[in-house]
Design a protein around this motif. Structure first.
Motif, PDB file in Angstrom:
ATOM      1  N   GLN A 176      -0.946  -5.535  -4.456  1.00  0.00           N
ATOM      2  CA  GLN A 176      -1.323  -6.650  -3.582  1.00  0.00           C
ATOM      3  C   GLN A 176      -0.718  -6.473  -2.185  1.00  0.00           C
ATOM      4  N   LYS A 177       0.543  -6.118  -2.113  1.00  0.00           N
ATOM      5  CA  LYS A 177       1.215  -5.926  -0.819  1.00  0.00           C
ATOM      6  C   LYS A 177       0.651  -4.718  -0.068  1.00  0.00           C
ATOM      7  N   LYS A 235      -2.774  -5.565   1.474  1.00  0.00           N
ATOM      8  CA  LYS A 235      -2.611  -6.399   2.668  1.00  0.00           C
ATOM      9  C   LYS A 235      -2.105  -5.575   3.837  1.00  0.00           C
ATOM     10  N   ARG A 236      -1.124  -4.727   3.602  1.00  0.00           N
ATOM     11  CA  ARG A 236      -0.546  -3.910   4.677  1.00  0.00           C
ATOM     12  C   ARG A 236      -1.602  -2.975   5.284  1.00  0.00           C
ATOM     13  N   ASP A 258      -4.242  -5.058   7.219  1.00  0.00           N
ATOM     14  CA  ASP A 258      -3.638  -5.560   8.461  1.00  0.00           C
ATOM     15  C   ASP A 258      -3.521  -4.451   9.501  1.00  0.00           C
ATOM     16  N   ALA A 296      -7.762  -8.920   2.154  1.00  0.00           N
ATOM     17  CA  ALA A 296      -6.666  -8.862   1.195  1.00  0.00           C
ATOM     18  C   ALA A 296      -6.571 -10.175   0.437  1.00  0.00           C
ATOM     19  N   ASN A 330      -4.281 -14.832   2.105  1.00  0.00           N
ATOM     20  CA  ASN A 330      -5.563 -15.369   2.578  1.00  0.00           C
ATOM     21  C   ASN A 330      -6.124 -16.320   1.540  1.00  0.00           C
TER      22      ASN A 330
END
Length: 124
Positions: free
Chosen positions: A10-11, A14-15, A18, A79, A83
């Motif tokens: 998950q992280k 997102k990274r 982004d 992600a 959100n």
């Protein structure tokens, strides 16, 4: 409790989004409320800015599902971490265009939403 691999996935998603994605706006609408004074229904819209990866569907995708995917549809990937979960009926705004969300598919790992894949169509 979620497993470590799912939290890492998950992280990481997102990274990467982004870092490599573009800015979009997710526009959600409230349930219509009837106004007894005006006799009209009113809908409140809420905008949330986020980053996403956008791409056009390939000709092969369109030909394999012509009743589902139209020419000009765009796949938007956001992600799951940080959100809100989009839904059919919401809108995505980017590059000056408002697009209706036609479908949402969410990728899960260990019960955590990792990515949301949105099929978006330009509003006529």
């Amino acid at each position: 409790m979620h497993d470590t691999a799912s939290i890492c996935a998950q992280k990481t998603a997102k990274r990467l989004i982004d870092k490599h994605g573009t800015c979009i706006t997710l526009r959600t609408a409230s349930t219509p409320q009837y106004d007894t004074v005006t006799g009209q229904q009113s809908v409140a819209k809420t905008d949330a800015n986020m980053r996403a990866v956008t791409e056009y569907y390939s000709q092969r995708d369109i030909q394999s599902a012509p009743s589902i995917i139209a020419a000009g549809d765009i796949k938007v990937t956001i992600a799951g971490l940080g959100n809100q979960t989009p839904k059919v009926g919401d809108f995505v705004v980017f590059s000056g265009s408002e697009m209706a969300i036609m479908s949402v598919q969410t990728e899960f790992s260990g019960g955590l939403s990792i990515l949301h894949f949105l099929q978006c169509r330009k509003v006529a």
